[in-house]
Design a protein around this motif. Structure first.
Motif, PDB file in Angstrom:
ATOM      1  N   HIS A  37       0.831  -1.203   0.000  1.00 55.57           N
ATOM      2  CA  HIS A  37       0.000   0.000   0.000  1.00 55.57           C
ATOM      3  C   HIS A  37       0.873   1.263   0.000  1.00 55.57           C
ATOM      4  CE1 HIS A  37      -3.722   2.219   0.383  1.00 55.57           C
ATOM      5  NE2 HIS A  37      -3.089   2.989   1.245  1.00 55.57           N
ATOM      6  N   ALA A  38       1.937   1.242   0.781  1.00 55.55           N
ATOM      7  CA  ALA A  38       2.847   2.396   0.808  1.00 55.55           C
ATOM      8  C   ALA A  38       3.500   2.602  -0.557  1.00 55.55           C
ATOM      9  CB  ALA A  38       3.911   2.200   1.886  1.00 55.55           C
ATOM     10  N   PHE A  39       3.837   1.507  -1.240  1.00 57.69           N
ATOM     11  CA  PHE A  39       4.427   1.623  -2.575  1.00 57.69           C
ATOM     12  C   PHE A  39       3.415   2.209  -3.561  1.00 57.69           C
ATOM     13  CE2 PHE A  39       5.345  -0.187  -6.797  1.00 57.69           C
ATOM     14  CZ  PHE A  39       6.595   0.382  -7.006  1.00 57.69           C
ATOM     15  N   LEU A  40       2.169   1.752  -3.508  1.00 53.95           N
ATOM     16  CA  LEU A  40       1.143   2.290  -4.401  1.00 53.95           C
ATOM     17  C   LEU A  40       0.925   3.784  -4.136  1.00 53.95           C
ATOM     18  CD1 LEU A  40      -1.410  -0.666  -4.479  1.00 53.95           C
ATOM     19  CD2 LEU A  40       0.284  -0.050  -6.215  1.00 53.95           C
ATOM     20  N   PHE A  41       0.970   4.170  -2.873  1.00 53.27           N
ATOM     21  CA  PHE A  41       0.861   5.599  -2.531  1.00 53.27           C
ATOM     22  C   PHE A  41       2.026   6.375  -3.142  1.00 53.27           C
ATOM     23  CE2 PHE A  41       1.909   9.193   0.223  1.00 53.27           C
ATOM     24  CZ  PHE A  41       0.710   9.899   0.187  1.00 53.27           C
ATOM     25  N   LEU A  42       3.229   5.815  -3.036  1.00 53.96           N
ATOM     26  CA  LEU A  42       4.416   6.471  -3.579  1.00 53.96           C
ATOM     27  C   LEU A  42       4.302   6.655  -5.094  1.00 53.96           C
ATOM     28  CD1 LEU A  42       7.365   7.514  -3.409  1.00 53.96           C
ATOM     29  CD2 LEU A  42       8.092   5.122  -3.591  1.00 53.96           C
ATOM     30  N   ILE A  43       3.934   5.587  -5.813  1.00 51.25           N
ATOM     31  CA  ILE A  43       3.893   5.723  -7.268  1.00 51.25           C
ATOM     32  C   ILE A  43       2.708   6.570  -7.723  1.00 51.25           C
ATOM     33  CG2 ILE A  43       5.267   3.665  -7.718  1.00 51.25           C
ATOM     34  CD1 ILE A  43       2.690   2.217  -8.502  1.00 51.25           C
ATOM     35  N   ASP A  44       1.664   6.680  -6.888  1.00 47.34           N
ATOM     36  CA  ASP A  44       0.595   7.641  -7.174  1.00 47.34           C
ATOM     37  C   ASP A  44       1.166   9.061  -7.112  1.00 47.34           C
ATOM     38  OD1 ASP A  44      -2.306   8.701  -7.180  1.00 47.34           O
ATOM     39  OD2 ASP A  44      -1.522   9.447  -5.270  1.00 47.34           O
ATOM     40  N   ARG A  45       1.916   9.351  -6.064  1.00 49.81           N
ATOM     41  CA  ARG A  45       2.507  10.692  -5.904  1.00 49.81           C
ATOM     42  C   ARG A  45       3.521  11.007  -7.003  1.00 49.81           C
ATOM     43  NH1 ARG A  45       1.598  13.292  -0.987  1.00 49.81           N
ATOM     44  NH2 ARG A  45       2.408  15.036  -2.217  1.00 49.81           N
ATOM     45  N   LEU A  46       4.139   9.967  -7.561  1.00 47.58           N
ATOM     46  CA  LEU A  46       5.105  10.153  -8.642  1.00 47.58           C
ATOM     47  C   LEU A  46       4.431  10.210 -10.018  1.00 47.58           C
ATOM     48  CD1 LEU A  46       7.945   7.749  -7.424  1.00 47.58           C
ATOM     49  CD2 LEU A  46       7.957  10.258  -7.383  1.00 47.58           C
ATOM     50  N   GLY A  47       3.118  10.040 -10.037  1.00 46.19           N
ATOM     51  CA  GLY A  47       2.383  10.131 -11.291  1.00 46.19           C
ATOM     52  C   GLY A  47       2.420   8.890 -12.165  1.00 46.19           C
ATOM     53  N   VAL A  48       2.804   7.759 -11.587  1.00 45.12           N
ATOM     54  CA  VAL A  48       2.862   6.515 -12.361  1.00 45.12           C
ATOM     55  C   VAL A  48       1.455   5.964 -12.581  1.00 45.12           C
ATOM     56  CG1 VAL A  48       3.708   4.123 -12.364  1.00 45.12           C
ATOM     57  CG2 VAL A  48       5.186   5.988 -11.555  1.00 45.12           C
ATOM     58  N   MET A  49       0.604   6.060 -11.572  1.00 41.47           N
ATOM     59  CA  MET A  49      -0.783   5.620 -11.637  1.00 41.47           C
ATOM     60  C   MET A  49      -1.588   6.464 -10.662  1.00 41.47           C
ATOM     61  SD  MET A  49      -1.060   4.029  -8.488  1.00 41.47           S
ATOM     62  CE  MET A  49      -2.102   2.623  -8.343  1.00 41.47           C
ATOM     63  N   SER A  50      -2.924   6.371 -10.747  1.00 36.57           N
ATOM     64  CA  SER A  50      -3.791   7.117  -9.837  1.00 36.57           C
ATOM     65  C   SER A  50      -4.344   6.165  -8.787  1.00 36.57           C
ATOM     66  CB  SER A  50      -4.943   7.769 -10.601  1.00 36.57           C
ATOM     67  OG  SER A  50      -5.931   8.223  -9.689  1.00 36.57           O
ATOM     68  N   LEU A  51      -3.971   6.375  -7.534  1.00 42.42           N
ATOM     69  CA  LEU A  51      -4.445   5.512  -6.462  1.00 42.42           C
ATOM     70  C   LEU A  51      -5.947   5.672  -6.253  1.00 42.42           C
ATOM     71  CD1 LEU A  51      -3.655   3.406  -4.405  1.00 42.42           C
ATOM     72  CD2 LEU A  51      -3.003   5.240  -2.841  1.00 42.42           C
ATOM     73  N   ASP A  52      -6.487   6.888  -6.380  1.00 41.17           N
ATOM     74  CA  ASP A  52      -7.937   7.093  -6.241  1.00 41.17           C
ATOM     75  C   ASP A  52      -8.705   6.316  -7.302  1.00 41.17           C
ATOM     76  OD1 ASP A  52      -7.641   8.724  -4.037  1.00 41.17           O
ATOM     77  OD2 ASP A  52      -7.754  10.596  -5.190  1.00 41.17           O
ATOM     78  N   GLU A  53      -8.297   6.445  -8.548  1.00 44.60           N
ATOM     79  CA  GLU A  53      -8.972   5.714  -9.625  1.00 44.60           C
ATOM     80  C   GLU A  53      -8.806   4.214  -9.456  1.00 44.60           C
ATOM     81  OE1 GLU A  53      -7.655   7.024 -13.471  1.00 44.60           O
ATOM     82  OE2 GLU A  53      -8.067   9.135 -13.004  1.00 44.60           O
ATOM     83  N   THR A  54      -7.618   3.788  -9.089  1.00 47.30           N
ATOM     84  CA  THR A  54      -7.329   2.359  -8.937  1.00 47.30           C
ATOM     85  C   THR A  54      -8.177   1.761  -7.825  1.00 47.30           C
ATOM     86  OG1 THR A  54      -5.097   2.564  -9.786  1.00 47.30           O
ATOM     87  CG2 THR A  54      -5.521   0.707  -8.346  1.00 47.30           C
ATOM     88  N   SER A  55      -8.239   2.413  -6.671  1.00 44.97           N
ATOM     89  CA  SER A  55      -9.014   1.870  -5.550  1.00 44.97           C
ATOM     90  C   SER A  55     -10.495   1.874  -5.859  1.00 44.97           C
ATOM     91  CB  SER A  55      -8.700   2.615  -4.249  1.00 44.97           C
ATOM     92  OG  SER A  55      -9.011   3.980  -4.380  1.00 44.97           O
ATOM     93  N   ALA A  56     -10.977   2.889  -6.574  1.00 40.99           N
ATOM     94  CA  ALA A  56     -12.399   2.938  -6.949  1.00 40.99           C
ATOM     95  C   ALA A  56     -12.731   1.802  -7.906  1.00 40.99           C
ATOM     96  CB  ALA A  56     -12.725   4.288  -7.577  1.00 40.99           C
ATOM     97  N   LEU A  57     -11.871   1.585  -8.891  1.00 38.47           N
ATOM     98  CA  LEU A  57     -12.089   0.475  -9.838  1.00 38.47           C
ATOM     99  C   LEU A  57     -12.017  -0.871  -9.131  1.00 38.47           C
ATOM    100  CD1 LEU A  57     -10.092   1.688 -12.944  1.00 38.47           C
ATOM    101  CD2 LEU A  57     -12.538   1.197 -12.875  1.00 38.47           C
ATOM    102  N   ALA A  58     -11.064  -1.025  -8.213  1.00 40.99           N
ATOM    103  CA  ALA A  58     -10.926  -2.291  -7.487  1.00 40.99           C
ATOM    104  C   ALA A  58     -12.161  -2.573  -6.652  1.00 40.99           C
ATOM    105  CB  ALA A  58      -9.690  -2.252  -6.603  1.00 40.99           C
ATOM    106  N   ALA A  59     -12.735  -1.529  -6.050  1.00 39.94           N
ATOM    107  CA  ALA A  59     -13.933  -1.698  -5.216  1.00 39.94           C
ATOM    108  C   ALA A  59     -15.158  -2.044  -6.052  1.00 39.94           C
ATOM    109  CB  ALA A  59     -14.188  -0.427  -4.413  1.00 39.94           C
ATOM    110  N   SER A  60     -15.179  -1.613  -7.314  1.00 39.04           N
ATOM    111  CA  SER A  60     -16.362  -1.861  -8.139  1.00 39.04           C
ATOM    112  C   SER A  60     -16.368  -3.248  -8.777  1.00 39.04           C
ATOM    113  CB  SER A  60     -16.441  -0.801  -9.260  1.00 39.04           C
ATOM    114  OG  SER A  60     -15.400  -0.996 -10.200  1.00 39.04           O
ATOM    115  N   LEU A  61     -15.277  -3.967  -8.678  1.00 43.80           N
ATOM    116  CA  LEU A  61     -15.184  -5.293  -9.312  1.00 43.80           C
ATOM    117  C   LEU A  61     -15.565  -6.399  -8.365  1.00 43.80           C
ATOM    118  CD1 LEU A  61     -11.864  -4.750 -11.251  1.00 43.80           C
ATOM    119  CD2 LEU A  61     -14.157  -4.642 -12.169  1.00 43.80           C
TER     120      LEU A  61
END
Length: 195
Positions: free
Chosen positions: A171-195
């Motif tokens: 989770h800390a790594f995903l937060f880090l790469i979100d802050r670095l602009g590699v992926m969006s943690l908000d979008e990713t968590s929302a998509l994960a919750a909808s599946l």
């Protein structure tokens, strides 16, 4: 771009092992740093990893011994090893406490590695394996950043989020790469919750 085999002898060993595994009919896929390389990403390690099923470990060692590899069964209990001169290959059947199954070996694409076609583990599963290696005893995000950056478009980030949710290090790594602009943690968590 292909790596000249005279500058990277591990490539020749990788191709030789893959050829003999295919010839023996043993299911396998390329994993680890060379799978990242095969997918066009930046590799940060310098070893060869193949995934196999646990029930095929003895067959792998026998097939490779017949063509001159030296086998080893280490005490860890989740892999076997084969040596081609000084070049080591790990044949892993339970990476990050997740047994290799038919489904694991199906989560691949056949990709040419220096002109040798072989099944290569998906970028998503590579990322999952990478982040699940981190713990209180080992947590080197610098080894995961190049993988995340170079393969980001190939990675199913909601799946990574779901399958690593139990790990605070992931989770800390995903937060880090979100802050670095590699992926969006908000979008990713929302998509994960909808599946």
């Amino acid at each position: 771009m292909a790596v000249p085999e005279d500058r990277q002898p591990l490539i020749a060993t990788l191709k030789r092992a893959a050829f003999h595994l295919k010839d023996s009919g043993i299911p396998f896929c390329l994993a680890g740093s060379f799978a990242v390389y095969a997918r066009g990403g930046e590799s940060v390690d310098h070893d060869i990893d193949f995934l196999i099923k646990a029930e095929d470990a003895e067959r792998v060692l026998t097939a490779l011994a017949e063509v001159g590899f030296r086998g080893e069964v280490p005490p860890e209990g989740w892999l076997v090893k084969a040596w081609d001169d000084d070049n080591l290959i790990d044949f892993i059947f339970c990476p990050v406490q997740r047994p290799v199954t038919d489904a694991t070996l199906a989560d691949t694409d056949v990709i040419a590695v220096n002109a040798c076609h072989m099944p290569v583990l998906s970028a998503t599963e590579l990322m999952i394996h990478k982040v699940l290696t981190w713990s209180a005893h080992y947590c080197d995000y610098a080894r995961g950043l190049p993988v995340a950056r170079s393969l980001r478009e190939q990675i199913d980030w909601p799946r990574v989020y779901r399958e690593t949710a139990h790990s605070p290090y992931a989770h800390a790594f995903l937060f880090l790469i979100d802050r670095l602009g590699v992926m969006s943690l908000d979008e990713t968590s929302a998509l994960a919750a909808s599946l």
